[in-house]
Design an enzyme around this catalytic site. Structure first.
Site, PDB file in Angstrom:
ATOM      1  N   ASP A 117     -10.813  32.678  32.199  1.00 19.39           N
ATOM      2  CA  ASP A 117     -10.769  31.995  33.495  1.00 19.39           C
ATOM      3  C   ASP A 117     -11.738  32.595  34.507  1.00 19.39           C
ATOM      4  O   ASP A 117     -12.140  33.751  34.389  1.00 19.39           O
ATOM      5  CB  ASP A 117      -9.369  32.124  34.108  1.00 19.39           C
ATOM      6  CG  ASP A 117      -8.353  31.241  33.417  1.00 19.39           C
ATOM      7  OD1 ASP A 117      -8.653  30.744  32.315  1.00 19.39           O
ATOM      8  OD2 ASP A 117      -7.260  31.069  33.984  1.00 19.39           O
ATOM      9  N   ASP A 118     -11.997  31.815  35.522  1.00 19.10           N
ATOM     10  CA  ASP A 118     -12.653  32.252  36.772  1.00 19.10           C
ATOM     11  C   ASP A 118     -14.162  32.461  36.645  1.00 19.10           C
ATOM     12  O   ASP A 118     -14.803  32.841  37.612  1.00 19.10           O
ATOM     13  CB  ASP A 118     -12.017  33.543  37.354  1.00 19.10           C
ATOM     14  CG  ASP A 118     -10.570  33.345  37.765  1.00 19.10           C
ATOM     15  OD1 ASP A 118     -10.063  32.217  37.620  1.00 19.10           O
ATOM     16  OD2 ASP A 118      -9.947  34.313  38.234  1.00 19.10           O
ATOM     17  N   HIS A 176     -11.171  24.720  35.981  1.00 18.25           N
ATOM     18  CA  HIS A 176     -10.313  25.630  36.751  1.00 18.25           C
ATOM     19  C   HIS A 176     -10.511  25.355  38.252  1.00 18.25           C
ATOM     20  O   HIS A 176     -10.342  26.247  39.071  1.00 18.25           O
ATOM     21  CB  HIS A 176     -10.651  27.074  36.392  1.00 18.25           C
ATOM     22  CG  HIS A 176      -9.593  28.086  36.732  1.00 18.25           C
ATOM     23  ND1 HIS A 176      -8.248  27.846  36.638  1.00 18.25           N
ATOM     24  CD2 HIS A 176      -9.697  29.373  37.189  1.00 18.25           C
ATOM     25  CE1 HIS A 176      -7.568  28.926  37.011  1.00 18.25           C
ATOM     26  NE2 HIS A 176      -8.423  29.860  37.361  1.00 18.25           N
ATOM     27  N   HIS A 182     -10.910  27.178  43.353  1.00 19.97           N
ATOM     28  CA  HIS A 182      -9.802  28.070  42.999  1.00 19.97           C
ATOM     29  C   HIS A 182      -8.736  28.115  44.093  1.00 19.97           C
ATOM     30  O   HIS A 182      -8.203  29.174  44.453  1.00 19.97           O
ATOM     31  CB  HIS A 182     -10.313  29.486  42.702  1.00 19.97           C
ATOM     32  CG  HIS A 182      -9.406  30.266  41.792  1.00 19.97           C
ATOM     33  ND1 HIS A 182      -8.396  31.069  42.258  1.00 19.97           N
ATOM     34  CD2 HIS A 182      -9.331  30.355  40.448  1.00 19.97           C
ATOM     35  CE1 HIS A 182      -7.767  31.632  41.243  1.00 19.97           C
ATOM     36  NE2 HIS A 182      -8.312  31.204  40.122  1.00 19.97           N
ATOM     37  N   HIS A 188      -9.935  36.882  31.658  1.00 19.26           N
ATOM     38  CA  HIS A 188     -10.863  36.482  32.722  1.00 19.26           C
ATOM     39  C   HIS A 188     -12.248  37.024  32.383  1.00 19.26           C
ATOM     40  O   HIS A 188     -12.393  38.245  32.255  1.00 19.26           O
ATOM     41  CB  HIS A 188     -10.386  37.020  34.069  1.00 19.26           C
ATOM     42  CG  HIS A 188      -9.068  36.442  34.501  1.00 19.26           C
ATOM     43  ND1 HIS A 188      -7.871  36.892  33.999  1.00 19.26           N
ATOM     44  CD2 HIS A 188      -8.775  35.428  35.351  1.00 19.26           C
ATOM     45  CE1 HIS A 188      -6.886  36.189  34.543  1.00 19.26           C
ATOM     46  NE2 HIS A 188      -7.401  35.288  35.362  1.00 19.26           N
TER      47      HIS A 188
HETATM   48 ZN    ZN Z   1      -8.114  31.759  38.089  1.00 19.27          ZN
END
Ligand code: ZN
Length: 490
Positions: free
Chosen positions: A295-296, A345, A349, A439
């Protein structure tokens, strides 16, 4: 945030005002000039309440079960906001509402009492909650309170857990979660964990009895034993939480087979044969598989992870932030070229539970549009930031035709930023059908993949994308549903 709260206040103004509460919050004051005189004081207390809430409440609440109800009072010397879920199961709702009203009345009474000696005393009470859905049979609620008033030595933080058996339509106590033999084992495990954090607590741990398990909370991956501040351990420690995964608890669980501990391979045998893989990659549906997710990103670490995946003939899913995709188009293209998956995602955010449907749509679609423009492939899945969603977010996702994906293994890599800890978490918790949360923001996570990827493969796992994983399970992939693993969706 404002939007939700106003909506809720409106909703409850009607329900509660009539019989128990003098509601003088932002909405009602507009058309209630009779209360003008107290507005100044009310808004001071209301803002105190918000300030306290901001510092004491969990930043991201999880509300997977039930619809929120509120008891509110912004009038005079006492401000309170007590949130709790209504589940639609009368027996359960009666108990939860009774607890919430009981706490409200109790604290309100305490403040009234202190005003007999401290004439100008004011008080606040806030209660928020998290609720979880666990498999087909269970749900749970944790009520997290905070109250204080003049004359109280320190704030009180009440915690109350409700575990709900949806099959028997009743609340089950923390102790019922374990077999009688298991209770002993779990208390021993709890004692070990407490002493691990602080060996000087030995004398407290000696006093341990099954009552300590009353706030044992069912969560999607395991049980969290919550010890209320000052309840069993010294108050200066605050509220303590000890987590045990379902694997760890094993035979100690009274409902092991319904908490995801049945062997998923035997379940698969009984199911229909898997459909043909969507990608050109060869997948053996008879062999275990799992999905690594990152993620991210994309970030500076993404390329390293991609090259490790490629060297090992593995794939993964990258839940990207639209905002970061713009400057790293090349790495996004490479993800798709390698047969890995790009998923959504959101653009910024933001926590989706705080956005309007239109804002959420904007966050999701702008990201999908950009990824599609770069790669020619439109992402299928959305992972809500912070894993946070509610019924409205699910409905919005359904309207947009988008399924959501959470995870069954949380590496906490953002917290540890330690390659060995990330490695150990994955090797401990990974199993057939797992969706693993990492992540690609952190170089420590990239470093962990140096060992994790080859070791998982050596253990016989096929490392596949989320699409491949879900296509090979018996699950249908539906918009608005949330997938945690191949065996758990909600
Ligand atoms: Zn995230």
């Amino acid at each position: 945030m404002e939007g939700t709260e106003y909506g809720m206040m409106k909703k409850f103004a009607a329900a509660f005002c009539a019989f128990m509460i003098l509601l003088t919050g932002c909405r009602s004051r507009e058309n209630n000039p009779a209360q003008e005189s107290s507005i100044g004081q009310n808004s001071v207390i209301a803002s105190q309440l918000e300030a306290i809430e901001a510092t004491t409440m969990p930043e991201h609440s999880v509300q997977e079960f039930g619809e929120p109800e509120a008891i509110m009072e912004y009038g005079g010397y006492f401000a309170c906001k007590v949130l709790y879920p209504v589940t639609g199961i009368p027996e359960v709702d009666k108990v939860i509402a009774k607890w919430a009203k009981g706490l409200y009345e109790d604290v309100s009474e305490q403040v009234k009492e202190i005003r007999k000696t401290l004439k100008d005393a004011t008080g606040t009470l806030t209660v928020n909650y998290n609720s979880y859905r666990i498999g087909e049979r269970f749900a749970s609620v944790e009520e997290l309170g905070f109250y204080t008033y003049n004359g109280l030595a320190h704030p009180v933080e009440p915690v109350k857990v409700f575990n709900i058996d949806l099959k028997e339509k009743r609340i089950i106590s923390g102790k019922e979660l374990f077999t009688s033999q298991g209770t002993e084992t779990v208390l021993k495990m709890l004692a070990d964990k407490i002493l691990e954090t602080d060996a000087s607590l030995a004398s407290f741990v000696e006093e341990m009895n099954p009552q300590w398990l009353e706030n044992a909370l069912l969560k999607p991956d395991g049980i969290e034993i919550i010890l209320e501040r000052g309840g069993y351990l010294p108050g200066y420690l605050g509220t303590q939480r000890f987590f045990f995964s379902y694997e760890e608890l094993g035979d100690s669980l009274a409902f092991a087979s319904e908490l995801g501990l049945t062997s998923s391979s035997s379940e698969n045998e009984a199911a229909e044969p898997a459909r043909a893989p969507a990608s050109q990659a060869e997948i053996d549906p008879e062999k275990p598989m799992l999905a690594l997710t990152f993620d991210d990103g994309p970030s500076a670490s993404t390329a390293r992870i991609l090259s490790l995946l490629e060297q090992n003939g593995a794939r993964a899913t990258f839940f990207v932030i639209g905002n970061s995709v713009q400057n790293r188009a090349e790495v996004i293209r490479q993800i798709v070229e390698q047969g890995s998956e790009v998923a959504n995602h959101t653009w910024n955010h933001l926590e989706l539970t705080r956005l309007s449907e239109e804002e959420m749509k904007q966050e999701v679609q702008s990201t999908n549009d950009l990824v599609e423009k770069i790669t020619g492939v439109r992402p299928i899945f959305l992972r809500p930031p912070y894993g946070s969603f509610n019924a409205q977010v699910k409905q919005n996702a359904a309207n947009m035709g988008i399924p959501m994906v959470k995870w069954s293994v949380d590496t906490l890599d953002w917290e540890s930023q330690n390659a060995k800890k990330v490695h150990d978490a994955i090797m401990r918790d990974a199993k057939n059908g797992s969706i693993i949360l990492c992540h690609d923001l952190y170089s420590s996570t990239g470093e962990a993949m140096e060992t994790v990827i080859p070791e998982l493969i050596a253990q016989g796992y096929q490392l596949v994308t989320v699409s491949e994983l879900l296509e090979h399970s018996q699950e249908s992939i539906e918009a608005g549903m949330v997938y945690y693993s191949t065996t758990l969706k909600k």
